[in-house]
Every structure is written in C-alpha cells, then in structure tokens.
Design a protein around this motif. Structure first.
Motif, PDB file in Angstrom:
ATOM      1  N   SER A 153      38.155  38.390  27.803  1.00  0.00           N
ATOM      2  CA  SER A 153      38.067  39.778  28.235  1.00  0.00           C
ATOM      3  C   SER A 153      39.339  40.141  28.988  1.00  0.00           C
ATOM      4  O   SER A 153      39.848  39.364  29.802  1.00  0.00           O
ATOM      5  CB  SER A 153      36.853  39.975  29.150  1.00  0.00           C
ATOM      6  N   ASP A 156      39.357  46.176  29.694  1.00  0.00           N
ATOM      7  CA  ASP A 156      38.665  47.211  28.934  1.00  0.00           C
ATOM      8  C   ASP A 156      38.374  46.804  27.501  1.00  0.00           C
ATOM      9  O   ASP A 156      37.790  47.556  26.742  1.00  0.00           O
ATOM     10  CB  ASP A 156      39.464  48.522  28.954  1.00  0.00           C
ATOM     11  N   SER A 157      38.784  45.619  27.120  1.00  0.00           N
ATOM     12  CA  SER A 157      38.510  45.154  25.762  1.00  0.00           C
ATOM     13  C   SER A 157      38.621  43.642  25.737  1.00  0.00           C
ATOM     14  O   SER A 157      38.391  42.979  26.744  1.00  0.00           O
ATOM     15  CB  SER A 157      39.468  45.814  24.755  1.00  0.00           C
ATOM     16  N   PRO A 266      34.898  45.810  22.217  1.00  0.00           N
ATOM     17  CA  PRO A 266      34.880  46.727  23.365  1.00  0.00           C
ATOM     18  C   PRO A 266      33.536  46.776  24.093  1.00  0.00           C
ATOM     19  O   PRO A 266      33.497  47.063  25.290  1.00  0.00           O
ATOM     20  CB  PRO A 266      35.219  48.088  22.738  1.00  0.00           C
ATOM     21  N   ASN A 270      34.138  46.295  27.872  1.00  0.00           N
ATOM     22  CA  ASN A 270      33.854  47.428  28.757  1.00  0.00           C
ATOM     23  C   ASN A 270      32.505  47.340  29.457  1.00  0.00           C
ATOM     24  O   ASN A 270      32.370  47.772  30.601  1.00  0.00           O
ATOM     25  CB  ASN A 270      33.902  48.742  27.970  1.00  0.00           C
ATOM     26  N   LEU A 351      35.215  53.583  23.721  1.00  0.00           N
ATOM     27  CA  LEU A 351      34.936  52.503  22.777  1.00  0.00           C
ATOM     28  C   LEU A 351      35.781  52.639  21.515  1.00  0.00           C
ATOM     29  O   LEU A 351      36.333  51.660  21.007  1.00  0.00           O
ATOM     30  CB  LEU A 351      33.446  52.509  22.416  1.00  0.00           C
ATOM     31  N   ASN A 354      39.429  51.644  22.127  1.00  0.00           N
ATOM     32  CA  ASN A 354      39.631  50.206  22.255  1.00  0.00           C
ATOM     33  C   ASN A 354      39.359  49.457  20.961  1.00  0.00           C
ATOM     34  O   ASN A 354      39.997  48.435  20.688  1.00  0.00           O
ATOM     35  CB  ASN A 354      38.763  49.667  23.388  1.00  0.00           C
TER      36      ASN A 354
END
Length: 384
Positions: A153, A156-157, A266, A270, A351, A354
C-alpha cells in the motif's frame, strides 16, 4: 509458450515435513521466521520450530505483520532481516506475510528500501542475489508463494516490487493450515484464487498451458468452495481448494490478471478492504462489462457452471456465467456492493483515478478499460 514457476513446489497434507530435507540440503544455521500473529497464538508454528530444534538450528520468530502491508512495514521487516542476518527465511501466513518475506529476501541484501524498487516510482534496480526462502501459505487464495510479486500500500493505492528472483526458493503448500480458517477468510481467499484463474483465462496473454491450469482451478473452486467455506470438517474440499490455488497461481503468474485486480487495488489502498474481498465485490461487475470482448472464450466455461448451451449464442452463455459469478459471491457470504464498506458515491472519482494508474494490469484486459468504463464499473458495484 513458456511456463515459469518456483524451482520446487511441494503440496499435500503434512508437506511441512519437507523442511527437514531443505535445511539439511542448505546446511542452514540461522533462520528468520515471519508469521501472522494469530498463527503464533494458535501454535501453528510448532511443527516448524520443532524441526529446526531437532536440527540444532537457531531461529528468530517475528509476528510484525499487517494486512495490506505498507511500504513502511516492508522496510521494518527488511531491517529485522538485516539485523539478524539469517541464511534462510521462512514465511508462514497469508499473502501479506508472504509478500513481506519475498521483498525482504531480496531487498535486505541490496541498498535502500521498498520505495526504491516499486514498479511505478522506484529509482533503483534489484541485484542478482537473495536470501533463500520457504513460502508457506495458510490460505487457499493469494498464490503469493507462486509469484514474483510483492504488493504494498502506498497511501492512496498500491504498487508492487516484481523480479524473477523473488520467486520462492521453495514453496510448501500444506492444506492443514487452512483447516481452521474462519468462513469469511476462507471465502475471500477462495474467490481471490477464482479471480486469478478466470482473469488469466481471459487475459490477452493467455496460452494453452495457462488455460489448462486456469480451467482446472475454476472447476475445483466452483465445485468445492461452498463446502470448503461452510463445512468446517470437510477437509477433502479444503484440500481441493488448496490445490486449485496453486493452479490458479501458476496460470495468473504466467498469463497475468487484469481489470478486476486493477480496480481492486484502490479499494485496498484507499479503504483498507482486504484484497480477496476487494476482488470478490468487483468480479461480477467487471465481467458484466467485459464479457462482450471475450464471450467466445468465456462461454467455453459453460460446462463447469453447468449451463445448458443448446441453441444459445456466446453472449447469452456469457451473461449466464456472469450471473453465476454474482451467485458465487453471495453463496460464500461475501458483500455484493461497495456500500457495505461505507464507500460513498463521491469516492468513485478517487477510485477511478487510482485504478487508471494500474497500467501493468489494465493492458491485459480483453476490453480496453478507459476512464469512463472504469467509472461505470465502480458505479455499478456501488449501487449493487
């Protein structure tokens, strides 16, 4: 055609005993073990420790593991390995644990950390040495013991470290470790393996070899997953799911996964949704969109899903298969929409943005997944 796999794969009940031969062959002196915390609490490492004790081998055991590991967690494990300086690393656990071991085996003997070797943003190239490892999965899903990919991770992605040298030195798949999995974990890992197989089957890089492995895995999972999830004592079904995970792993490692995984990353990055569940909630919605690009091939799976094909064209058959995918997710008790995870409609844009970054995966899709298509899939999955 070619098929790449770890040098040695050992599968079967009590295949953990193979460690006896491995440590003798390697003349191992110091072993670093990484395992999920719950496995240590349950005593699942007992047999491994006993084997090492019998051979007079020193070992250090760490449970410094997290689901969907971050780059920072990867670097923590790398530093633990550098400090202990083992000549063998054993990983026992789910995909996160095995990914951490794969990365540490390779990066611990290089300069820098995980961030320097990520596919999308890394600034260094991996060298050609590693610490030998044994990868031992405790779920029948991620197939991390089969692949050369370690996923992290990144806020954010997700991004990954990939290198052929990251393939396991030894993969030991002992289904005994899966016997006590909670139903939700068993369901998510099995649908993860199913996703590996069906995405490999429809990948633009599929070959006759990967197709054979993929269809075999799809059939084994489809026929055994319900009993394997809901019947705690159905060890035969659990053994079949374990074997299917290997077949799915070999197929997707060589043919690749595509849109489902690209859109699932994502969700993990996220919203910290476990990877298997991320795949499961998106699987039917992705195939509902892309079936028009692969209906001729997808329809070949009809016998596995027990679909009568008489008088039907490939699109009709494919649509029935997509409905079977919806049913499968529901049958094993997994969520069928994104609302379950407290995702909001206005999160769809994040989403989508990403998911578009996952170019390594998107290029394998039989249907080009442009921004508007990805947005529609997320919208469909949100609404359920």
């Amino acid at each position: 055609m070619k098929l790449i796999s770890p040098a040695q794969i050992h599968h079967g009940v009590d295949s953990t005993d193979k460690i006896n031969d491995i440590v003798k062959e390697m003349d191992a002196k110091k072993v670093y073990i990484l395992c999920d915390p719950i496995l240590e609490e349950l005593g699942s490492t007992g047999k491994i420790k006993s084997i090492l004790d019998d051979h007079g081998i020193k070992y250090e055991l760490s449970t410094n593991v997290m689901a969907e590991p971050s780059v920072e967690k990867g670097n923590e494990i790398i530093e633990e390995v550098r400090k202990y300086d083992p000549d063998l690393i054993i990983g026992l656990g789910g995909g996160s644990t095995l990914d951490l071991v794969k990365a540490a085996s390779l990066i611990a003997v290089q300069d820098g950390g995980v961030e320097n070797y990520l596919n999308l943003t890394g600034d260094k190239k991996l060298g050609k040495e590693k610490i030998p490892n044994i990868l031992m999965p405790t779920t029948s899903g991620t197939s991390a013991e089969i692949t050369d990919i370690a996923v992290f991770s990144t806020g954010d992605s997700k991004d990954a470290v990939t290198d052929p040298l990251m393939l396991a030195t030894y993969a030991i798949i002992d289904p005994v470790y899966t016997y006590s999995l909670p139903p939700k974990v068993a369901a998510a890992s099995s649908v993860d393996a199913f996703t590996h197989a069906i995405e490999a089957f429809t990948s633009v890089n599929a070959t006759p070899i990967t197709d054979t492995l993929a269809t075999g895995a799809i059939e084994k999972i489809y026929n055994n997953v319900r009993e394997g999830v809901w019947d705690a004592k159905n060890f035969e079904a659990k053994n079949e799911l374990s074997a299917a995970s290997i077949m799915a792993g070999l197929s997707f490692y060589n043919a690749g996964v595509a849109g489902v995984h690209a859109l699932a990353y994502p969700l993990g990055g996220n919203f910290k949704i476990p990877h298997g569940e991320s795949n499961a909630v998106l699987l039917p919605y992705v195939y509902n969109i892309i079936q028009k690009s692969c209906s001729n091939k997808l329809s070949k799976l009809a016998p596995i899903f027990k679909i009568d094909t008489a008088g039907k064209d490939s699109m009709t058959i494919s649509s029935e298969i997509v409905q079977k995918l919806f049913n499968l997710v529901e049958d094993v008790g997994l969520p069928r929409n994104l609302k379950y995870y407290d995702i909001k409609e206005n999160d769809i844009e994040l989403l989508t943005k990403n998911a578009l970054k996952q170019t390594r995966l998107l290029v394998r899709s039989p249907l080009e997944l442009k921004e508007e298509v990805i947005r529609k899939i997320y919208t469909d999955a949100f609404e359920g």
